[in-house]
Design an enzyme around this catalytic site. Structure first.
Site, PDB file in Angstrom:
ATOM      1  N   GLN A 169      10.584  25.418  12.861  1.00 32.76           N
ATOM      2  CA  GLN A 169       9.012  25.289  13.400  1.00 32.76           C
ATOM      3  C   GLN A 169       8.683  23.906  13.907  1.00 32.76           C
ATOM      4  O   GLN A 169       9.509  23.312  12.760  1.00 32.76           O
ATOM      5  CB  GLN A 169       8.483  26.037  11.915  1.00 32.76           C
ATOM      6  CG  GLN A 169       7.588  26.210  11.636  1.00 32.76           C
ATOM      7  CD  GLN A 169       6.898  27.143  13.195  1.00 32.76           C
ATOM      8  OE1 GLN A 169       7.988  28.446  13.354  1.00 32.76           O
ATOM      9  NE2 GLN A 169       5.469  26.723  13.274  1.00 32.76           N
ATOM     10  N   LYS A 173       7.139  35.451  11.319  1.00 31.08           N
ATOM     11  CA  LYS A 173       8.039  35.923  11.993  1.00 31.08           C
ATOM     12  C   LYS A 173       9.332  36.571  11.496  1.00 31.08           C
ATOM     13  O   LYS A 173       9.819  37.749  11.682  1.00 31.08           O
ATOM     14  CB  LYS A 173       8.630  34.310  12.197  1.00 31.08           C
ATOM     15  CG  LYS A 173       7.886  33.419  13.286  1.00 31.08           C
ATOM     16  CD  LYS A 173       8.086  32.527  13.774  1.00 31.08           C
ATOM     17  CE  LYS A 173       7.228  31.567  14.843  1.00 31.08           C
ATOM     18  NZ  LYS A 173       6.954  30.340  14.698  1.00 31.08           N
ATOM     19  N   ASP A 228      13.222  30.000  20.935  1.00 32.65           N
ATOM     20  CA  ASP A 228      11.733  29.188  21.434  1.00 32.65           C
ATOM     21  C   ASP A 228      12.298  28.647  22.690  1.00 32.65           C
ATOM     22  O   ASP A 228      11.308  28.534  23.732  1.00 32.65           O
ATOM     23  CB  ASP A 228      11.819  27.844  21.137  1.00 32.65           C
ATOM     24  CG  ASP A 228      10.591  28.355  19.286  1.00 32.65           C
ATOM     25  OD1 ASP A 228       9.896  29.073  19.831  1.00 32.65           O
ATOM     26  OD2 ASP A 228      11.117  27.820  18.580  1.00 32.65           O
TER      27      ASP A 228
HETATM   28  N1  GUN Z   1       4.875  25.334  16.405  1.00 27.28           N
HETATM   29  C1  GUN Z   1       3.740  26.256  16.629  1.00 27.28           C
HETATM   30  N2  GUN Z   1       4.066  27.115  17.629  1.00 27.28           N
HETATM   31  C2  GUN Z   1       5.194  27.101  17.739  1.00 27.28           C
HETATM   32  C3  GUN Z   1       6.209  28.077  18.368  1.00 27.28           C
HETATM   33  O1  GUN Z   1       5.640  28.682  19.105  1.00 27.28           O
HETATM   34  N3  GUN Z   1       8.044  27.218  18.030  1.00 27.28           N
HETATM   35  C4  GUN Z   1       7.787  26.564  17.331  1.00 27.28           C
HETATM   36  N4  GUN Z   1       9.706  26.387  16.609  1.00 27.28           N
HETATM   37  N5  GUN Z   1       7.222  26.232  16.747  1.00 27.28           N
HETATM   38  C5  GUN Z   1       5.660  26.161  16.525  1.00 27.28           C
END
Ligand code: GUN
Length: 288
Positions: free
Chosen positions: A97, A53, A120
């Site tokens: 996350q 990211k 998100d």
């Molecule tokens: N962990 C696995 N996929 C995601 C996601 O799309 N967003 C977040 N915040 N954590 C994750």
């Protein structure tokens, strides 16, 4: 027949170019979109996701910061971190996350994020807006899948869509997005009876179960659009999807590959929504 590959990588590359131009324009107005990612603990998969990211954000010119905290951080301390980031004007997007360590209630933490910065789309306000058909921030994986369907000119109206997996992150919002485009939607899950039989009625099949190669050709209606959300490691450590692609591609009309399918689109939509959140601050200021 061999299925058409729906390349999330290609569409991401296209959207990245558009976003780069948009970010340059915003910077000319003195606005630098900012994204902060909060990472708790040392989970190797999470470390990789977070690094990807950051890499993408930097490539586009988004101000990107990773805040790392030890596994031992308390829930209260983490809530204080969120509170500080909510107030920090440099960040238009906040992403925590997941998964978080067991002693922390993820729901409480996600609820603490300012919905306007919830890139998100996991906050209950954003989920609620989506489910009443007034979407604002949308969970990135299903959002990316909708962009892929659109890019490949796949008609959704009147189609039978089956989603395998009922998570808040993928299955449920995916169902709602397809419903909003007039599909007839079924959500299947671990207790569903005759799963292969149900799936084989789908014109659009979305698989988000997290079990490598679970979906075989018996699940597929000839010509169906098959979206593979899985990211699993096989016994040799190779990245594989939930769909047994070598045999399914002989039956399906369209198939997303793993890697370079849904994965890149998730990150792309995260960047897209960070830019949207940054732009929203411009309009809210000009309204004053
Ligand atoms: N962990 C696995 N996929 C995601 C996601 O799309 N967003 C977040 N915040 N954590 C994750």
């Amino acid at each position: 027949m061999v299925a058409t590959v729906m390349s999330g990588k290609l569409l991401s590359d296209e959207l990245n170019e558009e976003m780069k131009v948009e970010i340059i324009k915003l910077k000319e107005k003195g606005l630098v979109p900012g994204l902060v990612v909060v990472l708790v603990g040392e989970d190797p998969a999470s470390q990789t996701y977070v690094k990807n990211k950051e890499k993408r954000a930097k490539k586009l010119g988004i101000h990107s910061v990773i805040e790392r905290y030890p596994e031992t951080i308390s829930e209260l301390e983490l809530l204080r971190v969120i509170d500080r980031l909510n107030k920090d004007e440099h960040f238009h997007g906040i992403l925590v996350q997941l998964p978080l360590p067991k002693h922390i209630d993820s729901t409480k933490v996600l609820d603490a994020i300012n919905p306007a910065k919830d890139v998100d789309g996991f906050h209950p306000i954003n989920m609620g807006k989506l489910f009443i058909g007034q979407p604002d921030r949308i969970p990135c994986t299903p959002y990316g899948i909708m962009k892929l369907l659109q890019r490949y000119d796949i008609e959704v109206t009147g189609k039978n869509a089956v989603i395998i997996g009922r998570s808040n992150i993928v299955g449920k919002p995916m169902a709602q997005l397809l419903l909003m485009k007039n599909a007839t939607v079924t959500i299947a899950h671990s207790k569903t009876k005759d799963l292969a039989e149900l799936a084989s009625k789908a014109d659009i099949l979305v698989v988000a179960v997290g079990r490598g190669h679970m979906v075989t050709k018996e699940f597929i209606k000839p010509g169906a659009v098959v979206i593979d959300v899985g990211m699993n490691r096989d016994e040799n450590g190779k990245l594989i999807g939930d769909v047994k692609s070598d045999e399914v591609q002989e039956v399906a009309g369209y198939l997303t590959p793993v890697p370079k399918g849904v994965g890149p689109m998730t990150i792309t939509m995260l960047m897209y929504q960070t830019i949207e959140s940054a732009k929203a601050t411009l309009t809210s200021q000009s309204k004053l």
